[in-house]
Enzyme design. Structure first.
Site, mmCIF file in Angstrom:
data_model
loop_
_atom_site.group_PDB
_atom_site.id
_atom_site.type_symbol
_atom_site.label_atom_id
_atom_site.label_comp_id
_atom_site.label_asym_id
_atom_site.label_seq_id
_atom_site.Cartn_x
_atom_site.Cartn_y
_atom_site.Cartn_z
ATOM 1 N N HIS A 1 6.781 -8.575 3.487
ATOM 2 C CA HIS A 1 7.145 -8.546 2.072
ATOM 3 C C HIS A 1 7.440 -10.020 1.828
ATOM 4 O O HIS A 1 8.515 -10.628 2.381
ATOM 5 C CB HIS A 1 8.405 -7.626 1.902
ATOM 6 C CG HIS A 1 8.771 -7.790 0.522
ATOM 7 N ND1 HIS A 1 8.068 -7.514 -0.549
ATOM 8 C CD2 HIS A 1 10.069 -8.272 -0.105
ATOM 9 C CE1 HIS A 1 8.979 -7.507 -1.603
ATOM 10 N NE2 HIS A 1 10.024 -8.105 -1.485
ATOM 11 N N ASP B 1 8.574 -12.550 -1.035
ATOM 12 C CA ASP B 1 9.252 -12.775 -2.180
ATOM 13 C C ASP B 1 8.519 -14.155 -2.991
ATOM 14 O O ASP B 1 8.764 -15.232 -2.202
ATOM 15 C CB ASP B 1 10.776 -12.879 -2.251
ATOM 16 C CG ASP B 1 11.307 -11.450 -2.004
ATOM 17 O OD1 ASP B 1 11.064 -10.543 -2.785
ATOM 18 O OD2 ASP B 1 12.122 -11.416 -0.886
ATOM 19 N N ASP C 1 10.622 -2.959 -2.841
ATOM 20 C CA ASP C 1 11.909 -3.834 -2.958
ATOM 21 C C ASP C 1 12.576 -4.031 -4.587
ATOM 22 O O ASP C 1 13.606 -4.380 -4.766
ATOM 23 C CB ASP C 1 11.607 -5.410 -2.583
ATOM 24 C CG ASP C 1 12.922 -5.982 -2.164
ATOM 25 O OD1 ASP C 1 13.815 -5.259 -2.020
ATOM 26 O OD2 ASP C 1 12.813 -7.525 -2.236
ATOM 27 N N ASP D 1 10.899 -8.748 5.206
ATOM 28 C CA ASP D 1 10.659 -9.937 4.652
ATOM 29 C C ASP D 1 10.093 -10.919 5.436
ATOM 30 O O ASP D 1 10.620 -11.428 6.445
ATOM 31 C CB ASP D 1 12.140 -10.486 3.960
ATOM 32 C CG ASP D 1 12.495 -9.367 3.025
ATOM 33 O OD1 ASP D 1 11.937 -8.471 2.571
ATOM 34 O OD2 ASP D 1 13.733 -9.821 2.648
ATOM 35 N N HIS E 1 10.765 -9.313 -8.760
ATOM 36 C CA HIS E 1 12.036 -8.645 -8.740
ATOM 37 C C HIS E 1 13.295 -9.658 -8.443
ATOM 38 O O HIS E 1 14.297 -8.933 -8.554
ATOM 39 C CB HIS E 1 12.002 -7.313 -7.830
ATOM 40 C CG HIS E 1 11.393 -7.626 -6.545
ATOM 41 N ND1 HIS E 1 9.922 -7.529 -6.428
ATOM 42 C CD2 HIS E 1 11.943 -7.987 -5.453
ATOM 43 C CE1 HIS E 1 9.985 -7.861 -4.929
ATOM 44 N NE2 HIS E 1 11.163 -8.309 -4.372
#
Length: 1332
Positions: free
Chosen positions: A174, A176, A288, A425, A568
């Site tokens: 994941h 971000d 998420d 993450d 997000h």
């Protein structure tokens, strides 16, 4: 013109009546009875009597002359109105301002079928309705043992003897796009290494799998890798080892994002994937986002995805769904009466998406199988039991331990197929982790698979591998409902991950950037539309060599920056301060660039002679409407400097509806007049420009102009410096409440200063009356026209504190210290009341907030609601949150309504069993409360948190300042507050046909007026002043792209030019995205100010044996499916076989259907389309609407094939037929062998052409049904061709294609072409120039 004649005749008739009355009076004087009684003898005072009567007669003559003058002026004024000029306001004897009523005809025509849609169909009730689930659950948070938030899971060892357990372990990372680090910092530090290692390590073993979601990162990496590595990636995708899931630019937040931006980032990602890798995503992955909106599954379904996964859902909901084996379900829209919006959804059951919480219920055991945590690494297991490398000696024991967790997890689901994510993450950023995870797991898999007595098959897989296996196991096609699985409606807000820790603070966190996001969104949409129109015309006229085609790169960059901010941790306000600055800088950079795109397009479109167009970046022809000094500053309006020569203004209306708006302009001259393009004076209001509560900015004035703006058009206005009749000035009353403050004023604007507080006072227009407290300056009540009693609508400011315990509010969490307390400022407010002909307002200045309530004195949408603006500055607060509450007499009980992403409405219920913070919800565009008599709607121009904590209340959180982290990984509080301007509209409506049964249903819609009010708030008119005073400016003229406005329940979401092979250049194709909105007919819709008709959707009804009934909000225009010549149609094997010409129309507007061939019903649909749509938007004609959606049988259409379907004729009003030639897709929603896609939909080759002399833009391309919903979504990919002038003919869109021409251009009509004109050749014509 007809109205003009009627007014003239009426005026003449009144004139004749006045003359005849004068004649009767003269006749009466001649036949005075007193004269006859005297027998012809004059009385003694006859001379004085005669003089008196002569004076009376002269007075009567003078009065009649005045009456006739007034009649003449009225006729002239009414005639001016019919030409589109607003009437001038005037004072009444009591001193108030009155704007004459609109004489221009306006009407509202709503089809009963549209109202019926809002009432809903009689579809089967869902198995799980989320409001009902919330009412059912106790939310008691009992300790569940090793699975703290769940329960003990047991199983029998022989449960899988007959059907082995199939396990798919899905490796993922994941990433971000900004959170603790900026997007670029993450990329250079971690993401590029993850993807580089992925290409290398995945090729080492074909059994390995990996999924990737964020295309923003992937595209940046792609631009920096070699052709050899790109080829390797394509091979990995092709053989199923690498799957691109969801395919959006980011994994968007689903609480604060607007559906325009959600779709735009989805298109951006899907277009990139299709162009560079040639792949279309099949499954959605959202681990998420902090709660889930039902809008996203709707968009994914319409993007042709068949499955999706979610994770962050309230722990009590997860426990309940796990206990009832409802963690997998078909997610359906609340307003959908059938299964057409269903998408299969998998909910992860445990606390997090990391490895300790994904293999099974015991995180202590699962952590032992996260091999990045092997001893000697940088991270370890918090449960103090480290992983062990898998060897031949321990593989049996380790595999048994892991299998136990797999089996327990599988007990929570209905199938024997199990999904086990493996990642976290920014995982797999080093080759050592790839080896540790893949090698150790493969040893476990090999052992498990070699033991038949274990009855398990374990392997690496992608998300689609899991869904495919599940569907294969139950024996149905992907996308269909598996037997025995439940149907769910509703959403998953608000989210709590443990205890009473509700993630409701981020609905408001960093509201400054939430507002900037929506400003950029509005500018992007406007820029897209104007650029597409200008480029099409420039190409048509051969002037594209001078047009700045390079502006497309600015558009593309703005799309990606807006998409990036939907992440997000971006729009949510939950990133580090430095990251927030990076986001803000990107938004501001794109906003500035979009203003340039708009200026360049507007300059070109308003030029009378396009050959005079010259693009000079250093000296633009038009200026910007405002400027921002930095990414964290509010905009400053541009001041137009006036001289001896007139200055032109170009005003852009980004709405598809004509609007009558008050357009504000700052000027440097008191003596300012505004004229229309034709030189007619326009109503204006002169106001002071205030720099503070008591200080006026010297030598700057605000001129507010009442102008009628064309739909999607550009209106040219003239500013003149004139010393003649002064512009109508507003008057100001300033109440200091005993404070000793210096006051600086301008002589031009009357100002009356009152040292003490005022009595309560009211402002009113022809539609409503708003009353205010004299002491606080805050709103107290509203009374609508025609009502005897006032409705209490009082406002107040409140303050929330945070807890004193360990857990406190932060960027994510809202943990108040109890109910809100009244906001008590240090000093009483300064209240300023402004009254003027076009608007009046009350501005109240408090220490931390300035609130302005404005009432427009204009007909139409803007005069039917109150504009509320709050300028908030809480930078000296400590752990406080500022809220605005409206309290009313509306008996709303515990129910209120909030929107989801500006796309649909979700009913809410105040849950007293939950803490206060659990009852807050996201409000991207609106929230309302209602009872059987009234509805109060708060419209917002930025996403904020909202609630209704008591009957009749509506409360919105304006800003939050928090000094500590809330232990969710950010490591910071919210201490970087800005001066933030929050904009709202407050709309009070009467309900006419409401009932408790209807209100108790889990679906609701805004009114038509509410939709329009929201559009006016979120799509403000843009004012572009001529940059410099020019001695001989070029001739300008207003630009009107539409021959008529669309139905007022239709919204053009975007007109997006698609990219060419070179990403920085535009192609000849554009995408038109339309949305038809559902609305509530129980609310009155009067005085809209323009002609409003709805799209008259008519759900067809037919025997189930013939085709699937379709009760949807689709309009007739979306169902049109025509082709062939003007005389008739070829019908063999077509859908015409399902429509009978003899079959009568069904009640409610549907059509009967029989096996006989026919086309009358189809022709009726298309004629409806012809009436409803402007001829330049001929994009809604599509075979998929009829054959694929309605489920009509199509001969020869099977999986993997394409079959041409029905043809019918639709005569155009000018001789040449409408023509739509379509192909039926093999499946219910599109082709699996898609060659082109915007958001995953299959390619549907389609040509669409109508050559009528009213056509202004020609759209030729591929129609795709994108959705139906509380509206309809259509995406049309087409070639956009603007008409030229004179005898120019249409330009062929496809090499070798010929179209209708004119003599001297392309020759006469071409009968031999399928899209030729009518066979008698009378369809040839000369196109008309829309700019003339």
């Amino acid at each position: 013109m007809k109205l003009k004649k009627q007014v003239t005749v009426c005026g003449a008739a009144i004139f004749c009546v006045a003359v005849f009355s004068l004649y009767l009076m003269l006749d009466r004087v001649q036949h005075d009875p007193t004269r006859h009684q005297s027998g012809g003898n004059f009385p003694r005072s006859q001379i004085s009597v005669l003089q008196n009567r002569i004076e009376q007669l002269e007075q009567l003559l003078e009065e009649n002359h005045e009456i006739i003058s007034h009649i003449k002026d009225s006729v002239l004024e009414l005639t001016a109105h019919t030409e589109g000029q607003p009437a001038l306001p005037h004072h009444t004897p009591n001193g108030s301002w009155v704007l004459p009523p609109e004489s221009r005809p306006s009407f509202l025509s709503v089809s009963p079928q549209d109202c019926q849609f809002a009432l809903g169909g009689k579809g089967q009730s869902p198995d799980l309705q989320m409001m009902a689930v919330y009412s059912l659950l106790p939310f008691d948070n009992q300790d569940g043992g090793v699975w703290k938030q769940g329960f003990d899971i047991t199983y029998e060892p022989n449960e899988w003897d007959m059907e082995p357990l199939q396990v798919f372990v899905v490796p993922h990372s994941h990433n971000d796009p900004g959170w603790i680090k900026t997007f670029d910092k993450y990329y250079y530090d971690q993401t590029q290494h993850i993807l580089n290692s992925m290409v290398l390590k995945m090729q080492e073993d074909p059994r390995r799998r990996f999924i990737w979601s964020e295309i923003s990162f992937f595209s940046k990496w792609w631009d920096n890798i070699s052709a050899q590595k790109r080829a390797a990636v394509r091979r990995l995708v092709g053989n199923g080892q690498l799957e691109m899931v969801t395919g959006g630019w980011v994994m968007p937040d689903e609480a604060n994002s607007h559906y325009f931006a959600m779709i735009d980032q989805l298109i951006e990602g899907h277009q990139w994937l299709e162009k560079n890798i040639g792949v279309t995503p099949r499954s959605g992955w959202a681990v998420d986002p902090f709660g889930y909106s039902s809008t996203m599954p709707y968009l994914l379904k319409r993007s042709n995805l068949t499955g999706m996964l979610i994770q962050r859902v309230h722990y009590a909901i997860k426990k309940h769904f796990a206990a009832t084996q409802n963690l997998e379900f078909m997610w359906r829209q609340t307003w959908d009466p059938d299964a057409s919006t269903d998408i299969f959804c998998h909910m992860m059951p445990f606390y997090s998406y990391d490895v300790p919480h994904t293999c099974g219920p015991d995180p202590k055991i699962c952590c032992q199988f996260d091999f990045k945590r092997l001893p000697g690494g940088r991270i370890n297991c918090p449960w103090k039991v480290p992983p062990r490398a898998i060897t031949d000696a321990n593989v049996a024991e380790r595999a048994q331990l892991l299998l136990d967790q797999y089996r327990k997890k599988s007990k929570l689901y209905r199938s024997k197929v199990l999904l086990v994510p493996l990642g976290d993450d920014f995982r797999y950023d080093k080759p050592q982790e790839w080896d540790a995870q893949f090698l150790n797991y493969q040893r476990i898999f090999d052992f498990l698979n070699s033991q038949p007595n274990l009855h398990v098959q374990a392997q690496f897989g992608t998300l689609s591998d899991y869904f495919d296996a599940l569907y294969k196991k139950v024996g149905i096609v992907p996308g269909m409902r598996p037997p025995g699985f439940p149907v769910l409606t509703g959403d998953f807000f608000s989210y709590a991950d443990r205890e009473d820790h509700y993630w409701t603070g981020y609905f408001t966190s960093r509201p400054f950037y939430k507002s900037l996001d929506r400003v950029l969104e509005a500018h992007l949409r406007g820029a897209e539309i104007l650029f597409s129109l200008a480029l099409a015309h420039a190409r048509r006229t051969g002037t594209d060599g001078r047009y700045p085609v390079s502006d497309y790169a600015l558009l593309s960059n703005a799309r990606r920056n807006l998409g990036l901010f939907q992440h997000h941790d971006a729009i949510t306000g939950t990133a580090k301060e430095a990251v927030a600055v990076d986001y803000g800088s990107r938004l501001l950079h794109s906003l500035t660039n979009l203003k340039r795109v708009i200026i360049n397009a507007a300059h070109y479109l308003v030029l009378w002679d396009k050959n005079t167009y010259h693009h000079d970046p250093a000296a633009p022809f038009l200026g910007m409407d405002d400027m921002r000094a930095s990414q964290d500053s509010l905009p400053e309006k541009t001041v137009v400097k006036l001289g001896a020569l007139p200055r032109f203004l170009v005003v852009f209306n980004p709405l598809e509806q004509e609007r009558l708006s008050v357009v504000p302009v700052l000027v440097d001259s008191l003596h300012t007049h505004v004229l229309s393009e034709e030189g007619q004076p326009l109503p204006c209001q002169l106001s002071a420009h205030w720099g503070s509560a008591t200080n006026v900015v010297p030598d700057v004035y605000q001129v507010s102009v009442l102008a009628r703006l064309p739909a999607l058009g550009l209106r040219v206005l003239q500013l003149h410096k004139s010393f003649g009749r002064p512009t109508l000035a507003s008057s100001v009353r300033l109440y200091l409440h005993g404070r000793d403050l210096p006051v600086h004023q301008q002589e031009a604007v009357p100002l009356h200063v009152f040292p003490a507080a005022a009595n309560d006072f009211c402002l009113e227009n022809q539609h409503l009356r708003a009353c205010f407290s004299g002491r606080s300056g805050l709103l107290q009540s509203i009374r609508q026209a025609g009502e005897e009693q006032e409705q209490r609508v009082s406002s107040e400011f409140l303050v929330y504190g945070t807890r004193t315990s360990k857990d406190k509010s932060g960027a994510y969490l809202f943990l108040p210290d109890g109910e809100a307390k009244p906001y008590i400022p240090k000093d009483p407010p300064v209240v300023r009341v402004t009254e003027g002909p076009l608007f009046s307002e009350v501005a109240s200045y408090y220490q931390h907030v300035q609130i302005m309530v404005r009432l427009y004195n204009v007909p139409g949408v803007e005069g039917l609601s109150l504009e509320v603006t709050c300028l908030v500055d809480i930078r000296d607060h400590t752990n406080k949150e500022l809220a605005l509450r409206f309290s009313t007499d509306i008996e709303s009980d515990d129910t209120f309504f909030t929107d989801l992403n500006g796309f649909q409405i979700q009913p809410r219920r105040y849950q007293r069993k939950l803490p206060l913070q659990a009852n807050f919800y996201p409000m991207p565009t609106m929230a309302y409360i209602q009872d059987l008599r009234s509805r109060l709607t708060l419209h917002t121009a930025q996403a904020l948190g909202v609630s209704s904590l008591a009957s009749g209340q509506l409360e919105v959180v304006l800003d939050r300042r928090l000094m500590q982290d809330d232990n969710r990984g950010l490591g910071q509080g919210l201490k970087d507050n800005k001066r933030t301007c929050n904009r709202f509209r407050l709309l009070l409506e009467r309900r006419s046909t409401a009932n408790k049964v209807q209100d108790g249903r889990p679906v609701s819609f805004p009114s038509l007026l509410s939709h329009l009010t929201s559009m006016h708030l979120n799509a403000e008119a843009l004012v572009l002043p001529m940059a410099q005073e020019k001695p001989s400016p070029p001739a300008l003229r207003s630009f009107l792209p539409l021959s008529t406005t669309l139905p007022c329940d239709f919204h053009i979401l975007n007109l997006r030019t698609l990219q060419a092979e070179d990403d920085s250049l535009p192609s000849a194709e554009a995408a038109l995205i339309l949305h038809r909105k559902g609305f509530d007919c129980s609310l009155e819709a009067k005085n809209l100010g323009f002609n409003c008709t709805t799209s008259q959707g008519r759900p067809p009804t037919a025997p189930a044996s013939t085709w699937t009934p379709w009760k949807s909000p689709l309009s007739a225009s979306a169902w049109c499916s025509v082709s062939g010549s003007g005389r008739g149609a070829d019908r063999p094997g077509s859908m015409g076989a399902a429509l009978s010409p003899a079959a009568p129309a069904q009640p409610g507007g549907g059509w009967a259907s029989t096996p006989a061939a026919g086309e009358q019903a189809l022709g009726r649909r298309c004629r409806t389309l012809q009436r409803l749509l402007p001829s330049n938007l001929l994009v809604l004609c599509s075979q998929i609407s009829e054959a694929a959606v309605a489920g009509l049988p199509v001969a020869g259409a099977g999986h993997g094939s394409r079959q041409r379907v029905g043809k019918a004729a639709l005569p155009c009003s000018h001789g040449c037929p409408w023509r739509c030639t379509g192909w039926a897709p093999p499946g219910p929603w599109g082709s699996t062998g898609a060659a082109r896609s915007l958001v995953g939909l299959g390619q549907l080759p389609e040509e669409l052409l109508c050559t009528g002399d009213r056509a202004r833009l020609e759209l030729v391309g591929n129609t795709r049904l994108f959705s139906k919903g509380p509206g309809l979504f259509l995406i049309e990919v087409f070639t956009l061709v603007a008409w030229g002038s004179g005898n120019d003919a249409l330009v062929p869109k496809v090499p070798g294609q010929q179209v209708c021409g004119v003599p001297g251009a392309l020759g006469s009509c071409h009968q031999e072409h399928p899209l030729s004109c009518c066979e008698d050749r009378r369809g040839c014509h000369t196109p008309r120039d829309p700019w003339g």
